[in-house]
Design a protein around this motif. Structure first.
Motif, PDB file in Angstrom:
ATOM      1  N   LEU A 123       0.820  -1.211   0.000  1.00  0.00           N
ATOM      2  CA  LEU A 123       0.000   0.000   0.000  1.00  0.00           C
ATOM      3  C   LEU A 123       0.855   1.263   0.000  1.00  0.00           C
ATOM      4  N   VAL A 124       1.943   1.236   0.757  1.00  0.00           N
ATOM      5  CA  VAL A 124       2.838   2.391   0.799  1.00  0.00           C
ATOM      6  C   VAL A 124       3.496   2.611  -0.564  1.00  0.00           C
ATOM      7  N   ILE A 125       3.983   1.545  -1.165  1.00  0.00           N
ATOM      8  CA  ILE A 125       4.627   1.668  -2.476  1.00  0.00           C
ATOM      9  C   ILE A 125       3.637   2.160  -3.528  1.00  0.00           C
ATOM     10  N   LYS A 126       2.420   1.674  -3.465  1.00  0.00           N
ATOM     11  CA  LYS A 126       1.396   2.113  -4.418  1.00  0.00           C
ATOM     12  C   LYS A 126       1.207   3.628  -4.355  1.00  0.00           C
ATOM     13  N   GLU A 127       1.178   4.180  -3.138  1.00  0.00           N
ATOM     14  CA  GLU A 127       0.997   5.623  -2.978  1.00  0.00           C
ATOM     15  C   GLU A 127       2.214   6.402  -3.481  1.00  0.00           C
ATOM     16  N   ILE A 128       3.400   5.890  -3.188  1.00  0.00           N
ATOM     17  CA  ILE A 128       4.632   6.556  -3.654  1.00  0.00           C
ATOM     18  C   ILE A 128       4.671   6.595  -5.175  1.00  0.00           C
ATOM     19  N   GLU A 129       4.370   5.469  -5.794  1.00  0.00           N
ATOM     20  CA  GLU A 129       4.386   5.391  -7.258  1.00  0.00           C
ATOM     21  C   GLU A 129       3.306   6.283  -7.873  1.00  0.00           C
TER      22      GLU A 129
END
Length: 243
Positions: A123-129
């Motif tokens: 979920l964190v990576i999805k937001e960063i991307e």
């Protein structure tokens, strides 16, 4: 140059992990922000350090037992000082959107060292991307399994291991989880470790450095970065050291 990261924002002068603290850090000219993330009951990423809301809000209970709507009703500022009444628990999305308006770096600490938090990394990576901030974000955690997972999910995001004790040749250990940075606890960080790690290409970022004498030592040595509750003070020290 030693970078200055505002630890949970300007946490020495403003309520930690609030926009009041982040905006103050931006105002004084900090290089980056450090913050902590975990998930609500409905799997929304919120920015808060403790596993409970007890210390920094007017609520009681575990973060994971609140929905986002419920946690947004809490006062996240008056515990620090009355003038911060009404500050809210930020979401990671809100912070990433704010970062679109500046050039600050961001260190995201995953708060999953004691509790299993399924899908936090994804979920964190999805937001960063989604916000195109891969190049401006560092992800750190005391949970080094999580660091390895982040690297598998997106190897372009820099990951760093957090550690509280002296590790033998931590740069060698870091390779086992594909971490590229070392975030070490100030009282257990030696000048020799910093020097050798950085010679080997591993930036050392030391937490949490609040005394001016120690700031001066680390900056004079060329430590990659420090995390501090008093970013304005650290920036002033850096100016003096640099002459």
């Amino acid at each position: 140059m030693t970078l200055i990261f505002a630890h949970r924002g300007s946490a020495g002068t403003h309520p930690e992990n609030t926009f009041a603290a982040y905006l103050e850090a931006e105002r004084v000219g900090v290089d980056g922000i450090e913050l902590d993330v975990q998930l609500t009951k409905d799997n929304q990423i919120v920015v808060i350090h403790d596993s409970t809301v007890n210390r920094t809000t007017n609520g009681i209970g575990k973060v994971k037992d609140y929905t986002l709507e419920e946690i947004k009703q809490l006062d996240n500022g008056s515990w620090f000082a009355p003038e911060f009444d009404g500050e809210k628990v930020p979401t990671l999305t809100e912070v990433l959107e704010w970062l679109q308006t500046n050039k600050l770096l961001l260190n995201i600490e995953l708060k999953n060292e004691t509790n299993i938090v399924p899908y936090l990394e994804e979920l964190v990576i999805k937001e960063i991307e989604k916000h195109n901030l891969v190049e401006r974000v560092i992800i750190s955690s005391f949970n080094h399994y999580s660091i390895r997972k982040i690297n598998k999910l997106n190897s372009k995001i820099e990951c760093a291991i957090l550690f509280l004790e002296k590790l033998y040749e931590p740069w060698n250990y870091a390779t086992t989880v594909r971490a590229k940075g070392l975030h070490s606890y100030n009282p257990k960080t030696s000048d020799a470790m910093i020097r050798e790690a950085q010679e080997r290409g591993y930036p050392v970022r030391v937490f949490t450095v609040n005394k001016e004498e120690r700031m001066q030592q680390l900056i004079a040595q060329g430590c990659s970065a420090i995390f501090t509750d008093y970013p304005e003070r650290a920036l002033q020290v850096r100016e003096v050291v640099r002459g």
